[in-house]
Design a protein around this motif. Structure first.
Motif, PDB file in Angstrom:
ATOM      1  N   UNK A  92      25.157 -36.693  27.081  1.00 18.64           N
ATOM      2  CA  UNK A  92      23.755 -36.755  27.502  1.00 18.64           C
ATOM      3  C   UNK A  92      23.075 -35.403  27.306  1.00 18.64           C
ATOM      4  N   UNK A  93      23.771 -34.328  27.711  1.00 19.99           N
ATOM      5  CA  UNK A  93      23.181 -32.987  27.622  1.00 19.99           C
ATOM      6  C   UNK A  93      22.901 -32.583  26.176  1.00 19.99           C
ATOM      7  N   UNK A  94      23.870 -32.836  25.304  1.00 21.99           N
ATOM      8  CA  UNK A  94      23.720 -32.423  23.909  1.00 21.99           C
ATOM      9  C   UNK A  94      22.798 -33.343  23.115  1.00 21.99           C
ATOM     10  N   UNK A  95      22.471 -34.520  23.684  1.00 18.84           N
ATOM     11  CA  UNK A  95      21.561 -35.425  22.980  1.00 18.84           C
ATOM     12  C   UNK A  95      20.152 -34.862  22.906  1.00 18.84           C
ATOM     13  N   UNK A  96      19.875 -33.828  23.692  1.00 14.90           N
ATOM     14  CA  UNK A  96      18.570 -33.175  23.603  1.00 14.90           C
ATOM     15  C   UNK A  96      18.287 -32.646  22.215  1.00 14.90           C
TER      16      UNK A  96
END
Length: 438
Positions: A100-104
């Motif tokens: 989720x975090x790296x999907x930014x």
């Protein structure tokens, strides 16, 4: 005034404020990695305005990426600490949280790519960069979400003088005066300092981490040029500006799917112990995509490439912190991630100009993309062979230990040695008989 006490947690909370840390990291990756990727859209504008070749223009992107991974400057002050914080707050759901975090990065690329192209058309490249700079100021909000957490494993072997979480000002002054005035205190304090540093960075001598570090160099070399040259390559084969920017958007949105789905899948019980090989597979697939890219010379053919490359790019980017944590453990994750991202710096600095030089020399993008593809495939194969060699060695050691345990189950009676299982060879019997006679 009472000093607040820090709570030592036995394990990461896997939730709670950790989800706010994920949100903060998500915004950080939008403001850093997504904005950096959009420099690919500025590439043609820079090249036209400054009248420079591919190799020289590529230095703009490569220096930006290198500074992010190498220094404590600019994006580096936000990106690496945010990634490390997620690893501190999550254990069981670590891969999903990182997904989720790296999907930014993907979401930011999906949104910013067409927006940046529109801004360039409306306000020129100078105005577009000014607006992006204002957007990046939201990193201040991301920093406000970060709350440090202390785990018990961080205090496994603390020096005696560090056992107290808080020291009064008077004690600090006394310690400072002692360290200045007493020649006996200086060696002691230096020894404690060296002990702390060694405990924090002893993972550098781990064979598994060393192999991971070497593979990261090749992986980083292969992945960087594509984000610089995808738009120029698309323009060179007849794709218009809006479609070329749309390719980056597709890559970005599928990057999100790769981040989240790959993170969720590798958190499942059936795949959790194979996360290492999932990372290798994702890197290798991106390498194959680069090898096939020179054959794709139209917009309908480049769209599937953006889908495939984007998915596996999101997959292995999510797995980098997870694999690093599996190798070094949670206690050393922050320092290890710093080293891993630091190792990205040199390839990020060198690979875009080298790829540009190949384009200037050969007149096509083929050599550049093939070199990138082989570099990523070699990175994957290197780790694969290292893991297989370790597994073979472990099997041999286990077999040797089993044989040793069998041979130890003997007793002697005079000059004769007996084996419980009858597996001893004649030479071992003679040696044991000789020992018994003594």
């Amino acid at each position: 005034m009472a000093t607040p006490k820090k709570v030592l947690l036995s394990s990461p909370p896997d939730g709670g404020w950790g989800w706010m840390i994920v949100v903060g990291c998500f915004l950080v990756t939008i403001c850093t990695r997504a904005v950096t990727r959009c420099i690919s859209i500025f590439f043609v504008e820079f090249q036209t305005y400054f009248a420079q070749d591919y190799a020289r223009t590529a230095w703009i992107h490569s220096i930006t990426d290198c500074a992010t991974m190498l220094c404590g400057l600019g994006f580096a002050l936000c990106y690496s600490p945010a990634i490390a914080m997620v690893g501190k707050y999550f254990n069981k759901k670590k891969a999903l949280a990182y997904g989720i975090a790296m999907s930014g990065s993907g979401i930011g690329t999906f949104i910013l790519a067409p927006v940046v192209q529109l801004l360039i058309e409306q306000f020129s490249w100078r105005g577009a960069l000014l607006i992006l700079g204002g957007f990046v100021l939201n990193l201040c909000v991301c920093g406000a979400l970060m709350r440090p957490i202390t785990l018990k494993e961080d205090h496994k072997h603390p020096p005696e003088f560090l056992e107290q979480e808080y020291v009064s000002e008077a004690q600090k002054q006394d310690l400072k005066q002692l360290s200045i005035c007493s020649p006996l205190i200086k060696p002691w304090s230096h020894e404690c300092l060296c002990c702390c540093s060694w405990q924090e960075y002893n993972f550098l001598l781990m064979p598994d981490f060393m192999m991971l570090a070497v593979s990261v160099l090749f992986m980083a070399y292969g992945c960087s040029p594509l984000f610089v040259y995808l738009v120029p390559y698309a323009l060179s084969v007849g794709v218009n500006h809006q479609q070329a920017a749309f390719l980056m958007s597709i890559l970005g949105v599928i990057d999100i799917v790769g981040n989240i789905t790959f993170g969720w899948l590798t958190d499942r019980r059936c795949l959790k112990k194979y996360r290492y090989f999932c990372y290798l597979f994702a890197v290798g697939m991106d390498g194959l995509c680069c090898l096939f890219l020179p054959v794709l010379q139209s917009f309908p053919m480049l769209v599937p490439f953006s889908f495939t490359f984007g998915y596996f790019d999101g997959a292995y980017v999510t797995m980098i912190p997870v694999v690093t944590a599996d190798v070094v453990g949670t206690a050393s994750l922050s320092s290890a991630l710093g080293v891993v991202y630091f190792l990205h710096a040199l390839p990020y600095l060198v690979s875009p100009p080298v790829a540009g030089w190949l384009v200037d020399t050969t007149g096509s993008y083929t050599a550049s993309f093939i070199l990138c593809g082989f570099s990523m495939i070699f990175s994957s194969m290197l780790l694969c062979f290292a893991r297989l060699a370790k597994k073979i060695k472990r099997t041999q050691l286990r077999s040797f230990t089993r044989d040793t345990d069998t041979k130890q189950q003997i007793w002697t009676n005079g000059a004769t040695a007996y084996s419980v299982s009858g597996d001893l060879d004649q030479k071992d019997v003679e040696i044991l008989a000789t020992e018994a006679n003594r």
